[in-house]
Design a protein around this motif. Structure first.
Motif, PDB file in Angstrom:
ATOM      1  N   GLY A 194       0.812  -1.212   0.000  1.00  0.00           N
ATOM      2  CA  GLY A 194       0.000   0.000   0.000  1.00  0.00           C
ATOM      3  C   GLY A 194       0.845   1.262   0.000  1.00  0.00           C
ATOM      4  N   LEU A 195       2.114   1.128   0.306  1.00  0.00           N
ATOM      5  CA  LEU A 195       3.105   2.208   0.246  1.00  0.00           C
ATOM      6  C   LEU A 195       4.392   1.612  -0.308  1.00  0.00           C
ATOM      7  N   GLU A 196       5.238   2.457  -0.864  1.00  0.00           N
ATOM      8  CA  GLU A 196       6.550   1.989  -1.296  1.00  0.00           C
ATOM      9  C   GLU A 196       7.466   1.884  -0.093  1.00  0.00           C
ATOM     10  N   GLY A 197       8.376   0.934  -0.128  1.00  0.00           N
ATOM     11  CA  GLY A 197       9.379   0.848   0.917  1.00  0.00           C
ATOM     12  C   GLY A 197       9.347  -0.461   1.669  1.00  0.00           C
ATOM     13  N   LYS A 198      10.154  -0.509   2.690  1.00  0.00           N
ATOM     14  CA  LYS A 198      10.307  -1.688   3.525  1.00  0.00           C
ATOM     15  C   LYS A 198      10.402  -1.229   4.977  1.00  0.00           C
ATOM     16  N   LEU A 199       9.896  -2.042   5.881  1.00  0.00           N
ATOM     17  CA  LEU A 199       9.953  -1.730   7.298  1.00  0.00           C
ATOM     18  C   LEU A 199      11.406  -1.674   7.756  1.00  0.00           C
ATOM     19  N   LYS A 200      11.791  -0.599   8.388  1.00  0.00           N
ATOM     20  CA  LYS A 200      13.137  -0.472   8.938  1.00  0.00           C
ATOM     21  C   LYS A 200      13.149  -1.167  10.295  1.00  0.00           C
ATOM     22  N   THR A 201      14.126  -2.016  10.509  1.00  0.00           N
ATOM     23  CA  THR A 201      14.199  -2.737  11.775  1.00  0.00           C
ATOM     24  C   THR A 201      15.498  -2.408  12.503  1.00  0.00           C
ATOM     25  N   VAL A 202      15.474  -2.631  13.798  1.00  0.00           N
ATOM     26  CA  VAL A 202      16.662  -2.494  14.634  1.00  0.00           C
ATOM     27  C   VAL A 202      16.785  -3.774  15.456  1.00  0.00           C
ATOM     28  N   LYS A 203      18.009  -4.191  15.756  1.00  0.00           N
ATOM     29  CA  LYS A 203      18.232  -5.453  16.462  1.00  0.00           C
ATOM     30  C   LYS A 203      17.584  -5.494  17.844  1.00  0.00           C
ATOM     31  N   LYS A 204      17.479  -4.355  18.499  1.00  0.00           N
ATOM     32  CA  LYS A 204      16.927  -4.306  19.857  1.00  0.00           C
ATOM     33  C   LYS A 204      15.423  -4.562  19.896  1.00  0.00           C
ATOM     34  N   HIS A 205      14.758  -4.478  18.741  1.00  0.00           N
ATOM     35  CA  HIS A 205      13.293  -4.578  18.719  1.00  0.00           C
ATOM     36  C   HIS A 205      12.857  -5.586  17.660  1.00  0.00           C
ATOM     37  N   THR A 206      12.404  -6.741  18.119  1.00  0.00           N
ATOM     38  CA  THR A 206      11.913  -7.778  17.226  1.00  0.00           C
ATOM     39  C   THR A 206      10.404  -7.660  17.111  1.00  0.00           C
ATOM     40  N   VAL A 207       9.933  -7.651  15.877  1.00  0.00           N
ATOM     41  CA  VAL A 207       8.498  -7.614  15.614  1.00  0.00           C
ATOM     42  C   VAL A 207       8.050  -9.039  15.313  1.00  0.00           C
ATOM     43  N   ASP A 208       6.988  -9.483  15.972  1.00  0.00           N
ATOM     44  CA  ASP A 208       6.467 -10.834  15.799  1.00  0.00           C
ATOM     45  C   ASP A 208       5.690 -10.914  14.482  1.00  0.00           C
ATOM     46  N   LEU A 209       6.130 -11.791  13.579  1.00  0.00           N
ATOM     47  CA  LEU A 209       5.467 -11.933  12.280  1.00  0.00           C
ATOM     48  C   LEU A 209       4.012 -12.375  12.413  1.00  0.00           C
ATOM     49  N   ALA A 210       3.664 -13.049  13.487  1.00  0.00           N
ATOM     50  CA  ALA A 210       2.266 -13.453  13.682  1.00  0.00           C
ATOM     51  C   ALA A 210       1.361 -12.225  13.777  1.00  0.00           C
ATOM     52  N   PHE A 211       1.839 -11.154  14.401  1.00  0.00           N
ATOM     53  CA  PHE A 211       1.049  -9.925  14.495  1.00  0.00           C
ATOM     54  C   PHE A 211       0.958  -9.250  13.127  1.00  0.00           C
ATOM     55  N   ILE A 212       2.046  -9.263  12.372  1.00  0.00           N
ATOM     56  CA  ILE A 212       2.055  -8.690  11.014  1.00  0.00           C
ATOM     57  C   ILE A 212       1.058  -9.456  10.132  1.00  0.00           C
ATOM     58  N   GLN A 213       1.066 -10.774  10.235  1.00  0.00           N
ATOM     59  CA  GLN A 213       0.144 -11.589   9.442  1.00  0.00           C
ATOM     60  C   GLN A 213      -1.301 -11.309   9.843  1.00  0.00           C
ATOM     61  N   TYR A 214      -1.540 -11.145  11.139  1.00  0.00           N
ATOM     62  CA  TYR A 214      -2.886 -10.825  11.620  1.00  0.00           C
ATOM     63  C   TYR A 214      -3.350  -9.500  11.031  1.00  0.00           C
ATOM     64  N   HIS A 215      -2.492  -8.484  11.088  1.00  0.00           N
ATOM     65  CA  HIS A 215      -2.857  -7.170  10.553  1.00  0.00           C
ATOM     66  C   HIS A 215      -3.172  -7.277   9.066  1.00  0.00           C
ATOM     67  N   ARG A 216      -2.337  -7.974   8.330  1.00  0.00           N
ATOM     68  CA  ARG A 216      -2.531  -8.116   6.888  1.00  0.00           C
ATOM     69  C   ARG A 216      -3.853  -8.829   6.580  1.00  0.00           C
ATOM     70  N   GLU A 217      -4.186  -9.861   7.343  1.00  0.00           N
ATOM     71  CA  GLU A 217      -5.425 -10.606   7.120  1.00  0.00           C
ATOM     72  C   GLU A 217      -6.668  -9.768   7.428  1.00  0.00           C
ATOM     73  N   HIS A 218      -6.545  -8.843   8.379  1.00  0.00           N
ATOM     74  CA  HIS A 218      -7.701  -8.052   8.795  1.00  0.00           C
ATOM     75  C   HIS A 218      -7.790  -6.682   8.126  1.00  0.00           C
ATOM     76  N   TYR A 219      -6.716  -6.266   7.501  1.00  0.00           N
ATOM     77  CA  TYR A 219      -6.686  -4.965   6.832  1.00  0.00           C
ATOM     78  C   TYR A 219      -6.170  -5.169   5.415  1.00  0.00           C
ATOM     79  N   GLN A 220      -7.035  -5.683   4.566  1.00  0.00           N
ATOM     80  CA  GLN A 220      -6.653  -5.953   3.176  1.00  0.00           C
ATOM     81  C   GLN A 220      -6.385  -4.638   2.450  1.00  0.00           C
ATOM     82  N   VAL A 221      -5.190  -4.529   1.883  1.00  0.00           N
ATOM     83  CA  VAL A 221      -4.791  -3.342   1.143  1.00  0.00           C
ATOM     84  C   VAL A 221      -4.625  -3.738  -0.309  1.00  0.00           C
ATOM     85  N   LYS A 222      -5.223  -2.972  -1.200  1.00  0.00           N
ATOM     86  CA  LYS A 222      -5.061  -3.234  -2.627  1.00  0.00           C
ATOM     87  C   LYS A 222      -3.716  -2.708  -3.082  1.00  0.00           C
ATOM     88  N   GLU A 223      -2.957  -3.566  -3.758  1.00  0.00           N
ATOM     89  CA  GLU A 223      -1.634  -3.168  -4.246  1.00  0.00           C
ATOM     90  C   GLU A 223      -1.751  -2.443  -5.566  1.00  0.00           C
TER      91      GLU A 223
END
Length: 101
Positions: free
Chosen positions: A72-101
């Motif tokens: 839905g936007l150009e780019g990639k999520l910037k990450t830092v080693k100190k903060h791990t994002v759980d992919l299960a939450f990302i998958q949940y968001h994607r399943e519940h908030y369908q964005v047209k590419e």
């Protein structure tokens, strides 16, 4: 969480339409808190975003692929080693908030 106030979505000051708010960063829950989502208030369920990207994310203006590319936007999520994002939450968001590419 990123602490350079640039927001976690981009590795630079958020896009020009958000420059005036670049000094602000907010904690955005990936899987929302409360009913009906019941997401946990834990660091792995949080992104650091500027206020405008926070609203966009919460309302399905964009979401994130498993490889951390934005949908839905150009780019990639910037990450830092100190903060791990759980992919299960990302998958949940994607399943519940369908964005047209």
């Amino acid at each position: 969480m990123a602490n350079n106030n640039t927001g976690r979505v981009f590795g630079h000051i958020p896009s020009q339409i958000f420059k005036d708010r670049a000094e602000l960063a907010e904690a955005a829950h990936i899987k929302p808190l409360g009913q009906p989502h019941n997401g946990p208030d834990v660091e792995s369920n949080i992104l650091c975003l500027c206020p405008n990207h926070h609203v966009l994310f919460d309302n399905g203006g964009f979401t994130i692929a498993d490889d951390l590319k934005l949908i839905g936007l150009e780019g990639k999520l910037k990450t830092v080693k100190k903060h791990t994002v759980d992919l299960a939450f990302i998958q949940y968001h994607r399943e519940h908030y369908q964005v047209k590419e």
